[in-house]
Write an enzyme that holds these catalytic residues in place. Structure first.
Site, PDB file in Angstrom:
ATOM      1  N   ALA A   1      49.975   2.102  54.612  1.00 32.46           N
ATOM      2  CA  ALA A   1      49.636   3.630  55.398  1.00 32.46           C
ATOM      3  C   ALA A   1      49.824   4.821  54.939  1.00 32.46           C
ATOM      4  O   ALA A   1      49.239   5.685  54.294  1.00 32.46           O
ATOM      5  CB  ALA A   1      49.644   3.823  57.135  1.00 32.46           C
TER       6      ALA A   1
ATOM      7  N   LYS B   1      50.418  -4.722  60.391  1.00 38.31           N
ATOM      8  CA  LYS B   1      49.573  -5.723  60.124  1.00 38.31           C
ATOM      9  C   LYS B   1      49.193  -6.842  61.017  1.00 38.31           C
ATOM     10  O   LYS B   1      50.157  -7.342  61.458  1.00 38.31           O
ATOM     11  CB  LYS B   1      50.124  -5.837  58.997  1.00 38.31           C
ATOM     12  CG  LYS B   1      50.275  -7.361  58.062  1.00 38.31           C
ATOM     13  CD  LYS B   1      48.148  -7.557  58.075  1.00 38.31           C
ATOM     14  CE  LYS B   1      47.677  -6.064  56.879  1.00 38.31           C
ATOM     15  NZ  LYS B   1      46.196  -5.610  56.802  1.00 38.31           N
TER      16      LYS B   1
ATOM     17  N   ASP C   1      50.970   1.849  61.470  1.00 38.74           N
ATOM     18  CA  ASP C   1      49.772   2.055  60.632  1.00 38.74           C
ATOM     19  C   ASP C   1      49.364   3.392  60.666  1.00 38.74           C
ATOM     20  O   ASP C   1      48.654   3.900  60.935  1.00 38.74           O
ATOM     21  CB  ASP C   1      48.335   0.991  60.973  1.00 38.74           C
ATOM     22  CG  ASP C   1      48.728   0.232  59.079  1.00 38.74           C
ATOM     23  OD1 ASP C   1      49.402  -0.978  59.316  1.00 38.74           O
ATOM     24  OD2 ASP C   1      48.479   0.176  58.170  1.00 38.74           O
TER      25      ASP C   1
ATOM     26  N   ARG D   1      39.207   3.030  55.485  1.00 38.98           N
ATOM     27  CA  ARG D   1      39.214   2.590  56.731  1.00 38.98           C
ATOM     28  C   ARG D   1      39.787   3.374  57.809  1.00 38.98           C
ATOM     29  O   ARG D   1      39.807   4.102  58.152  1.00 38.98           O
ATOM     30  CB  ARG D   1      41.190   2.079  55.873  1.00 38.98           C
ATOM     31  CG  ARG D   1      41.056   1.214  54.920  1.00 38.98           C
ATOM     32  CD  ARG D   1      42.155   0.354  53.900  1.00 38.98           C
ATOM     33  NE  ARG D   1      42.529  -1.276  55.559  1.00 38.98           N
ATOM     34  CZ  ARG D   1      43.417  -1.525  55.432  1.00 38.98           C
ATOM     35  NH1 ARG D   1      44.372  -0.677  53.663  1.00 38.98           N
ATOM     36  NH2 ARG D   1      43.443  -2.799  55.548  1.00 38.98           N
TER      37      ARG D   1
ATOM     38  N   GLN E   1      49.903 -10.147  52.015  1.00 36.92           N
ATOM     39  CA  GLN E   1      50.983  -8.757  51.887  1.00 36.92           C
ATOM     40  C   GLN E   1      52.819  -9.152  51.660  1.00 36.92           C
ATOM     41  O   GLN E   1      53.376  -8.814  50.767  1.00 36.92           O
ATOM     42  CB  GLN E   1      51.059  -8.078  52.252  1.00 36.92           C
ATOM     43  CG  GLN E   1      49.179  -6.805  52.473  1.00 36.92           C
ATOM     44  CD  GLN E   1      48.551  -7.330  53.383  1.00 36.92           C
ATOM     45  OE1 GLN E   1      49.098  -9.045  53.314  1.00 36.92           O
ATOM     46  NE2 GLN E   1      47.867  -7.178  53.139  1.00 36.92           N
TER      47      GLN E   1
HETATM   48  O1  MRU Z   1      45.893  -3.648  55.336  1.00 31.52           O
HETATM   49  P1  MRU Z   1      47.538  -3.625  54.164  1.00 31.52           P
HETATM   50  O2  MRU Z   1      47.874  -4.109  54.013  1.00 31.52           O
HETATM   51  O3  MRU Z   1      47.258  -1.759  53.904  1.00 31.52           O
HETATM   52  O4  MRU Z   1      48.075  -3.079  55.709  1.00 31.52           O
HETATM   53  C1  MRU Z   1      49.076  -2.854  55.442  1.00 31.52           C
HETATM   54  C2  MRU Z   1      49.828  -2.874  56.806  1.00 31.52           C
HETATM   55  O5  MRU Z   1      50.157  -3.030  57.703  1.00 31.52           O
HETATM   56  C3  MRU Z   1      51.927  -2.158  56.948  1.00 31.52           C
HETATM   57  O6  MRU Z   1      52.830  -2.575  57.377  1.00 31.52           O
HETATM   58  C4  MRU Z   1      52.117  -0.197  57.404  1.00 31.52           C
HETATM   59  O7  MRU Z   1      50.927  -0.085  56.608  1.00 31.52           O
HETATM   60  C5  MRU Z   1      52.755   0.349  56.691  1.00 31.52           C
HETATM   61  S1  MRU Z   1      53.371   0.252  54.761  1.00 31.52           S
HETATM   62  C6  MRU Z   1      54.495   1.826  54.999  1.00 31.52           C
END
Ligand code: MRU
Length: 364
Positions: free
Chosen positions: A57, A257, A246, A98, A205
């Site tokens: 995010a 996530k 997010d 997104r 991830q």
């Molecule tokens: O789909 P992504 O890889 O962008 O998802 C990221 C996450 O879910 C993270 O945990 C979230 O963005 C926090 S990042 C500090």
């Protein structure tokens, strides 16, 4: 012999003024290959966000701020209204990359406010102000993550086992990460945490990014498949859970996530505190509850064939692939922000966090 440049010394997201480019690490290539991309056109920037070359995010927010500045820089118009029309289009385009991480919209709105507040100025002055704002958004993220790290560190003890899901690390921010900030600060101070990183299906991830950046930085990290978190919790190996976020709704429901809410439910079963690490740029007071958060759906191939040598499911199978889920506020022990830790009832305490933010601004 030249020593290897470690991940902590790379910029996750930056502006290259000389080449008018957004500079990112292509995270789809990690951990195998460290490839730096210099993106100069809007389609490439949009695709980098959509295809998760830059992700997480806060990093998405910074990328969008730099991206819209670069778009503004190219606009050939002297009249404010002509300029604004094109700026607004560029903003909407990046906003469509997104839907769930509110940081994307937060950053674009901040850039938009700069334009609107300076209507009386020349277009070239506005472009300069947009440049400064993008730089400020990026710089603030470093401070914000460090603060989250300091507050997060008060919740754990040296030697603790900590579990995390997805990547809310350096690679998801400008520096330190959110959920990983207490881990990095603790590491610097000799806390010897034992970190468990969920691999995080379907895009891995946790395996590709969190395990990579923590391991490379010398932390004690153990990679587990998502379906192993109950076992490590039951074994008593986990004293706290830190995850990123997010979007936090005004009532404290938090989208992160996919799989995060499972971790929170299991943590509750074993009485392990579950913390959301969220900068205020991730808290969306205009979204009342988690039910109002738009959850991104992603292509079926991410589940059926990505990462496998060959397709691992029947052709034509129905696939449900939401990128995020919402953790209900009653499963959350605290929301760690740069202005302190909010505890239930979140409807009240998140407002207090924003009041602290206002006071902090006024103190300058
Ligand atoms: O789909 P992504 O890889 O962008 O998802 C990221 C996450 O879910 C993270 O945990 C979230 O963005 C926090 S990042 C500090």
């Amino acid at each position: 012999m030249e020593s290897k440049k470690l991940i902590m010394n790379y910029d996750t997201v930056a502006l290259d003024d000389e080449n008018s480019a957004l500079v990112i690490i292509d995270q789809t290539k990690l951990p195998g290959k460290m490839e730096i991309l210099r993106l100069t056109n809007q389609k490439d920037i949009w695709e980098a966000i959509y295809f998760l070359k830059v992700r997480g995010a806060p990093a998405i927010g910074v990328a969008a701020a730099i991206g819209v500045y670069l778009a503004a820089k190219e606009i050939q118009a002297d009249d404010f209204d002509d300029f604004y029309k094109l700026f607004d289009q560029a903003k909407d385009y990046l906003a469509s990359s997104r839907p769930t991480a509110v940081n994307l919209f937060w950053a674009l709105n901040r850039m938009d406010s700069v334009v609107k507040a300076n209507r009386g100025k020349s277009v070239s002055e506005i472009k300069e102000l947009l440049h400064n704002e993008a730089i400020a958004i990026r710089k603030e993220d470093i401070w914000v993550c460090k603060q989250i790290g300091e507050f997060g560190l008060t919740l754990v003890k040296p030697g603790d086992g900590i579990l995390t899901h997805c990547n809310a690390g350096q690679l998801a921010t400008v520096k330190y990460g959110t959920a990983t900030a207490p881990m990095y600060l603790g590491h610097e101070r000799g806390y010897n945490f034992k970190i468990f990183a969920d691999e995080t299906r379907p895009l891995l991830q946790g395996a590709r990014l969190t395990a990579f950046e923590l391991f490379e930085s010398g932390l004690d990290v153990t990679l587990i498949c998502d379906n192993m978190s109950a076992t490590v919790m039951k074994n008593g190996w986990v004293k706290a859970i830190f995850v990123g976020c997010d979007r936090v709704a005004a009532n404290g429901d938090a989208a992160n996530k996919i799989g995060t809410s499972v971790v929170a439910i299991v943590a509750k079963r074993y009485n392990i505190p579950f913390y959301i690490c969220a900068p205020t740029s991730t808290i969306d007071m205009s979204t009342k509850t988690g039910a109002d958060i738009k959850i991104e759906q992603r292509p079926a191939e991410e589940v059926t064939e990505m990462w496998y040598k060959e397709r691992m499911s029947p052709e034509g199978i129905k696939v449900f692939n939401p990128a995020f889920d919402v953790t209900d506020n009653d499963l959350i022990s605290g929301i760690v922000t740069e202005y302190g830790i909010a505890r239930a009832p979140y409807t009240e305490t998140l407002k207090d966090i924003f009041q602290k933010k206002e006071k902090f601004k006024d103190s300058f």
